[in-house]
Design an enzyme around this catalytic site. Sequence first.
Site, short mmCIF file in Angstrom:
data_model
loop_
_atom_site.label_atom_id
_atom_site.label_comp_id
_atom_site.label_asym_id
_atom_site.label_seq_id
_atom_site.Cartn_x
_atom_site.Cartn_y
_atom_site.Cartn_z
N SER A 44 25.78 43.28 39.16
CA SER A 44 26.66 43.57 40.29
C SER A 44 26.33 44.94 40.86
CB SER A 44 28.09 43.56 39.76
OG SER A 44 28.93 44.30 40.59
N LEU A 78 30.83 30.74 24.86
CA LEU A 78 29.58 31.37 24.42
C LEU A 78 29.82 32.43 23.34
CD1 LEU A 78 27.88 31.78 27.91
CD2 LEU A 78 27.23 30.15 26.14
N GLY A 107 31.65 27.64 37.80
CA GLY A 107 32.21 28.76 38.56
C GLY A 107 31.64 28.84 39.96
N LYS A 110 28.71 45.19 32.95
CA LYS A 110 27.44 44.87 33.64
C LYS A 110 26.40 45.95 33.34
CE LYS A 110 28.75 41.00 35.35
NZ LYS A 110 28.25 39.74 34.80
N GLY A 157 40.63 53.19 44.84
CA GLY A 157 39.39 52.73 44.20
C GLY A 157 38.33 52.24 45.17
N ASN A 183 38.16 29.94 33.72
CA ASN A 183 38.54 30.32 35.08
C ASN A 183 37.89 29.38 36.09
OD1 ASN A 183 39.76 31.95 36.99
ND2 ASN A 183 38.04 33.36 37.12
N TYR A 201 34.99 46.19 33.86
CA TYR A 201 34.12 45.11 34.35
C TYR A 201 32.73 45.66 34.68
CZ TYR A 201 31.71 42.28 37.76
OH TYR A 201 30.72 41.61 38.43
N LEU A 207 35.59 26.73 31.01
CA LEU A 207 36.65 26.39 31.97
C LEU A 207 37.81 27.38 31.93
CD1 LEU A 207 36.69 22.51 31.40
CD2 LEU A 207 35.30 23.82 33.02
N LEU A 256 38.43 40.04 50.11
CA LEU A 256 38.71 39.95 51.54
C LEU A 256 38.64 38.52 52.11
CD1 LEU A 256 39.29 41.43 54.21
CD2 LEU A 256 36.81 41.65 54.51
N1 UDP Z 1 40.13 44.44 52.03
C1 UDP Z 1 41.13 44.53 52.98
N2 UDP Z 1 42.21 43.71 52.83
C2 UDP Z 1 42.35 42.83 51.81
C3 UDP Z 1 41.31 42.74 50.84
C4 UDP Z 1 40.21 43.58 50.99
O1 UDP Z 1 41.08 45.33 53.91
O2 UDP Z 1 43.36 42.14 51.73
C5 UDP Z 1 38.97 45.33 52.17
C6 UDP Z 1 38.77 46.23 50.97
O3 UDP Z 1 39.55 47.38 51.12
C7 UDP Z 1 37.26 46.49 51.03
C8 UDP Z 1 36.69 45.20 51.62
O4 UDP Z 1 37.80 44.52 52.22
O5 UDP Z 1 37.01 47.52 51.95
C9 UDP Z 1 36.06 44.30 50.57
O6 UDP Z 1 36.98 44.15 49.51
P1 UDP Z 1 36.74 43.07 48.36
O7 UDP Z 1 37.90 43.17 47.41
O8 UDP Z 1 36.47 41.74 48.96
O9 UDP Z 1 35.39 43.52 47.67
P2 UDP Z 1 34.96 44.91 46.96
O10 UDP Z 1 33.92 45.47 47.83
O11 UDP Z 1 36.16 45.76 46.81
O12 UDP Z 1 34.43 44.46 45.64
#
Ligand code: UDP
Length: 344
Positions: free
Chosen positions: A129, A63, A13, A158, A301, A39, A154, A37, A204
Amino acid sequence: MNKNKILVTGGCGYIGSHTIIEILEQTNFEVISVDNLMNSSLNTLDRIEKITGKKVKNYVIDLCNIEETEEIFKENNDLVGIIHFAALKSVPDSVFKPLLYYHNNLNSLLNLLQLAEKYAVNNFIFSSSCSVYGNVSKLPVNEQTPLSLAESPYAYTKQIGEVIIKDVVRNNDMKAVALRYFNPVGAHISGLNGENPINKPTNLVPIITQTAIGIMKEMNVYGYDYDTRDGSCIRDYIHVTDIADAHIKAMNYLIKGKNKENYEVYNLGTGNGVTVLEAIKAFEKVSGLRLNYKMAERRPGDVVAIYSDTTLSEQMLDWKTKFSIEDMMSSAWKWQQLLLEEKK
Ligand code: UDP
């Protein structure tokens, strides 16, 4: 017998493979991997070999199957520690498939702990996390920040995982460290190994690189009116190799008996909050491209801002991040371009 081998679960991974690379490059430990495997792909082992010149054995075993997993322990009586990455990790997916997440992430952990205890593999690193903190009211987040209600199944796996480990090591000879990652991004600095999202990414950085390369036409910046310096959300992006490095530091820390408690937790972040727009700018700077993005509604969220207090991990694990947001973006971009080349 001199025990010198580390079992990495989820070694094919994203973070697992980068950790194997750093173990092989930086230490004298031997490594074996177990990955079903689900993912990930065996190609990753070739990428590891290309970077390090070393072959890694992977057991394609689930596992959750304790009999099969036990074979690994029987075959390898020189295990000194386990770094446990193998888990399902998509927050939105976990909301739709809670049973799958609870079943997979918890049964695998229980089996592994049971076998570690039985075969006296006493050093255990757990992939946790920052989502265990839930919504926080005070920044930066340190290890004393109370955990609030998990926002997804998820995150709850954790939280529960951490509790299980804590309870288990209280009663046996094991020692464990849980590492709470903030936002791991980027690829190996060579650009030869990185995250390979099988499904449409929701994070992102892969969205930025997929938009830049034309897989996606445009991307959204979710939220432009938050109470932050430019209106977009703040996160603590951390290079995957810095995360990998912390696992080696944590393993050595346990092996050398430097731990104060049998179970300890550390945050893995850079301590720098970066906005979505700043992340995009960093990408544009290193790639020389203009990214096709638009301002969009807030994503449900999302928390406004979260970043780590790095004091404890730096002090106790003797660890410091090395890579900047530009390094994260340039390595991710190299990797995205390699993936395109390979498809041709
Ligand atoms: N984000 C964004 N556009 C996208 C994907 C993510 O603006 O297409 C923003 C998202 O709203 C957050 C930040 O990027 O503020 C990080 O998002 P990601 O999903 O990478 O990680 P998270 O912190 O949510 O686990």
